[in-house]
Design a protein around this motif. Structure first.
Motif, PDB file in Angstrom:
ATOM      1  N   UNK A   5      56.458  57.459   8.017  1.00 17.70           N
ATOM      2  CA  UNK A   5      55.734  58.405   7.166  1.00 17.70           C
ATOM      3  C   UNK A   5      56.399  59.772   7.209  1.00 17.70           C
ATOM      4  N   UNK A   6      56.813  60.190   8.390  1.00 19.85           N
ATOM      5  CA  UNK A   6      57.490  61.475   8.526  1.00 19.85           C
ATOM      6  C   UNK A   6      58.796  61.471   7.747  1.00 19.85           C
ATOM      7  N   UNK A   7      59.530  60.372   7.814  1.00 17.51           N
ATOM      8  CA  UNK A   7      60.796  60.264   7.085  1.00 17.51           C
ATOM      9  C   UNK A   7      60.567  60.305   5.571  1.00 17.51           C
ATOM     10  N   UNK A   8      59.544  59.614   5.087  1.00 20.03           N
ATOM     11  CA  UNK A   8      59.245  59.605   3.656  1.00 20.03           C
ATOM     12  C   UNK A   8      58.810  60.992   3.179  1.00 20.03           C
ATOM     13  N   UNK A  12      60.692  63.531   0.401  1.00 20.77           N
ATOM     14  CA  UNK A  12      60.038  64.190  -0.734  1.00 20.77           C
ATOM     15  C   UNK A  12      60.205  65.707  -0.655  1.00 20.77           C
ATOM     16  N   UNK A  13      60.039  66.259   0.536  1.00 25.89           N
ATOM     17  CA  UNK A  13      60.194  67.705   0.702  1.00 25.89           C
ATOM     18  C   UNK A  13      61.644  68.135   0.503  1.00 25.89           C
ATOM     19  N   UNK A  14      62.594  67.271   0.844  1.00 26.92           N
ATOM     20  CA  UNK A  14      64.001  67.601   0.630  1.00 26.92           C
ATOM     21  C   UNK A  14      64.308  67.710  -0.854  1.00 26.92           C
ATOM     22  N   UNK A  15      63.804  66.777  -1.638  1.00 25.93           N
ATOM     23  CA  UNK A  15      64.038  66.828  -3.092  1.00 25.93           C
ATOM     24  C   UNK A  15      63.406  68.089  -3.676  1.00 25.93           C
ATOM     25  N   UNK A  16      62.178  68.399  -3.269  1.00 24.05           N
ATOM     26  CA  UNK A  16      61.521  69.618  -3.728  1.00 24.05           C
ATOM     27  C   UNK A  16      62.346  70.843  -3.327  1.00 24.05           C
ATOM     28  N   UNK A  17      62.809  70.878  -2.100  1.00 19.14           N
ATOM     29  CA  UNK A  17      63.596  72.005  -1.607  1.00 19.14           C
ATOM     30  C   UNK A  17      64.924  72.125  -2.349  1.00 19.14           C
ATOM     31  N   UNK A  65      58.407  70.555   6.551  1.00 21.06           N
ATOM     32  CA  UNK A  65      57.892  69.415   7.312  1.00 21.06           C
ATOM     33  C   UNK A  65      57.206  69.899   8.584  1.00 21.06           C
ATOM     34  N   UNK A  66      57.776  70.888   9.233  1.00 16.31           N
ATOM     35  CA  UNK A  66      57.134  71.448  10.417  1.00 16.31           C
ATOM     36  C   UNK A  66      55.757  72.016  10.099  1.00 16.31           C
ATOM     37  N   UNK A  67      55.659  72.758   8.999  1.00 13.92           N
ATOM     38  CA  UNK A  67      54.366  73.299   8.586  1.00 13.92           C
ATOM     39  C   UNK A  67      53.389  72.189   8.217  1.00 13.92           C
ATOM     40  N   UNK A  68      53.888  71.156   7.527  1.00 15.58           N
ATOM     41  CA  UNK A  68      53.040  70.026   7.148  1.00 15.58           C
ATOM     42  C   UNK A  68      52.514  69.318   8.392  1.00 15.58           C
ATOM     43  N   UNK A  69      53.384  69.091   9.371  1.00 15.33           N
ATOM     44  CA  UNK A  69      52.973  68.383  10.578  1.00 15.33           C
ATOM     45  C   UNK A  69      51.976  69.213  11.395  1.00 15.33           C
ATOM     46  N   UNK A  70      52.214  70.507  11.491  1.00 13.46           N
ATOM     47  CA  UNK A  70      51.266  71.368  12.203  1.00 13.46           C
ATOM     48  C   UNK A  70      49.903  71.364  11.511  1.00 13.46           C
TER      49      UNK A  70
END
Length: 95
Positions: A5-8, A12-17, A65-70
């Motif tokens: 899930x973290x990888x997926x 998605x966040x990489x494409x947005x970025x 991703x760090x912000x999302x995970x936090x």
């Protein structure tokens, strides 16, 4: 949260970025003082570096991703916080 899930989510966040950082640092032929070749758009970049875009996108995606995970761990923003229109009418009736 599973690592898949973290990888997926990172993907998605990489494409947005990548779309967010894509226009930064690009220069047109007019800005560089070069002549625009026949058949090229005036706005076409002359110094496009996909490696630099990918690196910037990777760093920005890691921050996101760090912000999302936090947020996932500490629950700063929940689904209920995003309900801007109130309870749907069908839910009030018990459906």
């Amino acid at each position: 949260m599973q690592w898949t899930s973290i990888l997926a989510i990172y993907g998605l966040l990489w494409v947005l970025s990548a779309f967010l950082v894509l226009p930064f640092g690009l220069r047109t032929a007019d800005e560089e003082g070069q002549e625009v070749e026949r058949g090229h758009a005036d706005s076409a970049p002359v110094n496009f570096r996909p490696g630099k875009v990918a690196m910037r996108a990777a760093i920005l995606a890691a921050v996101f991703l760090g912000l999302f995970y936090l947020n996932y761990v500490y629950g700063w923003i929940a689904v209920e916080d995003l309900n801007f229109f109130g309870t749907p009418p069908m839910k009030e009736m018990g459906y």
